[in-house]
Write a protein that holds these residues in place. Structure first.
Motif, mmCIF file in Angstrom:
data_model
loop_
_atom_site.group_PDB
_atom_site.id
_atom_site.type_symbol
_atom_site.label_atom_id
_atom_site.label_comp_id
_atom_site.label_asym_id
_atom_site.label_seq_id
_atom_site.Cartn_x
_atom_site.Cartn_y
_atom_site.Cartn_z
ATOM 1 N N PRO A 27 -15.040 -17.742 55.250
ATOM 2 C CA PRO A 27 -14.122 -17.416 56.358
ATOM 3 C C PRO A 27 -12.642 -17.488 55.962
ATOM 4 N N ASP A 28 -12.289 -18.347 55.030
ATOM 5 C CA ASP A 28 -10.883 -18.449 54.617
ATOM 6 C C ASP A 28 -10.630 -17.742 53.291
ATOM 7 N N GLY A 29 -11.600 -16.973 52.834
ATOM 8 C CA GLY A 29 -11.440 -16.249 51.574
ATOM 9 C C GLY A 29 -11.981 -17.056 50.408
ATOM 10 N N ILE A 30 -12.450 -16.336 49.392
ATOM 11 C CA ILE A 30 -13.005 -16.986 48.202
ATOM 12 C C ILE A 30 -11.951 -17.855 47.517
ATOM 13 N N HIS A 31 -10.687 -17.412 47.543
ATOM 14 C CA HIS A 31 -9.621 -18.182 46.874
ATOM 15 C C HIS A 31 -9.477 -19.572 47.487
ATOM 16 N N ASN A 32 -9.603 -19.652 48.826
ATOM 17 C CA ASN A 32 -9.482 -20.972 49.448
ATOM 18 C C ASN A 32 -10.726 -21.821 49.247
ATOM 19 N N ILE A 34 -12.520 -21.843 46.577
ATOM 20 C CA ILE A 34 -12.358 -22.397 45.225
ATOM 21 C C ILE A 34 -11.206 -23.403 45.200
ATOM 22 N N GLY A 35 -10.087 -23.018 45.813
ATOM 23 C CA GLY A 35 -8.921 -23.908 45.835
ATOM 24 C C GLY A 35 -9.234 -25.242 46.498
ATOM 25 N N ASN A 36 -10.034 -25.202 47.579
ATOM 26 C CA ASN A 36 -10.296 -26.436 48.325
ATOM 27 C C ASN A 36 -11.103 -27.455 47.527
ATOM 28 N N PHE A 37 -12.084 -26.985 46.746
ATOM 29 C CA PHE A 37 -12.808 -28.005 45.967
ATOM 30 C C PHE A 37 -11.990 -28.456 44.765
ATOM 31 N N LEU A 38 -11.181 -27.554 44.214
ATOM 32 C CA LEU A 38 -10.350 -27.985 43.072
ATOM 33 C C LEU A 38 -9.290 -28.999 43.502
ATOM 34 N N LYS A 39 -8.813 -28.860 44.759
ATOM 35 C CA LYS A 39 -7.805 -29.810 45.257
ATOM 36 C C LYS A 39 -8.324 -31.237 45.279
ATOM 37 N N LYS A 40 -9.657 -31.382 45.356
ATOM 38 C CA LYS A 40 -10.246 -32.725 45.393
ATOM 39 C C LYS A 40 -10.405 -33.320 44.001
ATOM 40 N N GLN A 41 -10.133 -32.519 42.972
ATOM 41 C CA GLN A 41 -10.286 -33.024 41.595
ATOM 42 C C GLN A 41 -8.971 -33.661 41.130
ATOM 43 N N PRO A 42 -9.085 -34.671 40.272
ATOM 44 C CA PRO A 42 -7.861 -35.329 39.806
ATOM 45 C C PRO A 42 -7.076 -34.458 38.837
ATOM 46 N N GLY A 43 -5.753 -34.589 38.876
ATOM 47 C CA GLY A 43 -4.908 -34.001 37.837
ATOM 48 C C GLY A 43 -4.617 -32.523 37.991
ATOM 49 N N LEU A 44 -4.946 -31.938 39.152
ATOM 50 C CA LEU A 44 -4.701 -30.513 39.338
ATOM 51 C C LEU A 44 -3.737 -30.269 40.499
ATOM 52 N N GLU A 45 -2.899 -29.249 40.334
ATOM 53 C CA GLU A 45 -2.028 -28.771 41.416
ATOM 54 C C GLU A 45 -2.476 -27.330 41.684
ATOM 55 N N ILE A 46 -2.845 -27.032 42.928
ATOM 56 C CA ILE A 46 -3.487 -25.747 43.227
ATOM 57 C C ILE A 46 -2.594 -24.873 44.102
ATOM 58 N N ARG A 47 -2.469 -23.586 43.726
ATOM 59 C CA ARG A 47 -1.911 -22.605 44.644
ATOM 60 C C ARG A 47 -2.816 -21.378 44.627
ATOM 61 N N THR A 48 -2.665 -20.521 45.633
ATOM 62 C CA THR A 48 -3.474 -19.304 45.668
ATOM 63 C C THR A 48 -2.551 -18.093 45.690
ATOM 64 N N ALA A 49 -3.098 -16.933 45.323
ATOM 65 C CA ALA A 49 -2.372 -15.668 45.356
ATOM 66 C C ALA A 49 -3.386 -14.570 45.631
ATOM 67 N N THR A 50 -2.965 -13.517 46.336
ATOM 68 C CA THR A 50 -3.889 -12.434 46.670
ATOM 69 C C THR A 50 -3.238 -11.069 46.448
ATOM 70 N N LEU A 51 -4.103 -10.070 46.339
ATOM 71 C CA LEU A 51 -3.697 -8.704 45.988
ATOM 72 C C LEU A 51 -2.606 -8.148 46.890
ATOM 73 N N ASP A 52 -2.717 -8.373 48.204
ATOM 74 C CA ASP A 52 -1.804 -7.708 49.138
ATOM 75 C C ASP A 52 -0.459 -8.409 49.305
ATOM 76 N N GLU A 53 -0.267 -9.520 48.618
ATOM 77 C CA GLU A 53 1.065 -10.142 48.616
ATOM 78 C C GLU A 53 1.982 -9.312 47.713
ATOM 79 N N PRO A 54 3.330 -9.422 47.921
ATOM 80 C CA PRO A 54 4.243 -8.732 47.005
ATOM 81 C C PRO A 54 3.955 -9.140 45.549
ATOM 82 N N GLU A 55 3.925 -8.149 44.670
ATOM 83 C CA GLU A 55 3.591 -8.371 43.245
ATOM 84 C C GLU A 55 2.243 -9.086 43.087
#
Ligand code: ZN
Length: 241
Positions: A27-32, A34-55
């Motif tokens: 429902p929140d997109g595949i990027h979220n 993936i991002g949501n479980f990675l956010k629970k891992q130590p030592g990572l800083e997560i951001r997302t980006a998608t095709l329809d954003e500028p560049e």
């Protein structure tokens, strides 16, 4: 734990908007997802980006601050601008890690880095996949058993038209009889690339713990190291000759 690894999860993010059966799973997109479980891992800083954003969300600044880029795309590979592909390509050669997931095998960036067609056989029958670890000492296999299974998935079969991987971590078997090199490591310039097969958009594969573990391990493996700065070209001898 060493320094923070900055991860950008890139998703084409089209199926989830137009196909109800995909939106139900992600429902929140595949990027979220993936991002949501990675956010629970130590030592990572997560951001997302998608095709329809500028560049496509991949400005030079974003890429310069990305240690590992995760790529999911399928129906709109051709809409990714060549200029952005070149930008990602150059970052990989300069050390950025790249994890290409599932249907990303036909993305412009993966094909450019491989130099081959990257095509394969496929079938959408919801069959079982058994993923065998064939390199048990590899960092990407950390924490896994000898194999794990995905109960319902799309089949990808050999031949997979890629160059011979530098390291092969996983081989998949499918109920229908095919096999596939489903965890492939490549080095390009200073960068490391990991191709990981699982992840069809209509199955909840990115919620499965073994799949999440592999992606987390791959983030750590593809992350840049502080290697030497290489100088090319004409050089003076280090000893008298
Ligand atoms: Zn698929």
């Amino acid at each position: 734990m060493g320094e923070i690894i900055n991860v950008t999860v890139w998703n084409e993010f089209r199926h989830e908007k137009i196909h109800e059966e995909v939106a139900k799973v992600y429902p929140d997109g595949i990027h979220n997802a993936i991002g949501n479980f990675l956010k629970k891992q130590p030592g990572l800083e997560i951001r997302t980006a998608t095709l329809d954003e500028p560049e496509h969300g991949l400005t030079q600044e974003v890429l310069d601050n990305t240690d590992v880029l995760i790529w999911w795309g399928h129906m709109a590979h051709n809409e990714v601008k060549d200029e952005i592909v070149d930008r990602v390509y150059n970052r990989v050669l300069n050390g950025m890690g790249l994890i290409v997931l599932h249907s990303g095998h036909l993305s412009k960036i993966f094909r450019k880095l491989m130099g081959t067609g990257c095509n394969l056989k496929w079938r959408e029958a919801g069959e079982r996949e058994r993923i065998w670890v064939v390199e048990p000492g590899h960092p990407i296999a950390d924490g896994l058993g000898e194999y794990f299974e995905i109960p319902h998935t799309e089949m990808y079969g050999e031949r997979f038209d890629i160059p011979r991987p530098d390291e092969l971590v996983f081989i998949s078997w499918f109920k229908g009889g095919e096999v596939f090199r489903s965890g492939c490591c490549f080095h390009r310039g200073k960068g490391k690339i990991f191709y990981f097969r699982p992840g069809h958009e209509t199955f909840p594969i990115y919620y499965q713990s073994e799949v999440q573990r592999v992606i987390y391990n791959a983030v750590k493996w593809t992350a840049p190291v502080k290697g030497p700065e290489v100088h090319f070209g004409n050089v003076k001898p280090l000893e008298d000759i």
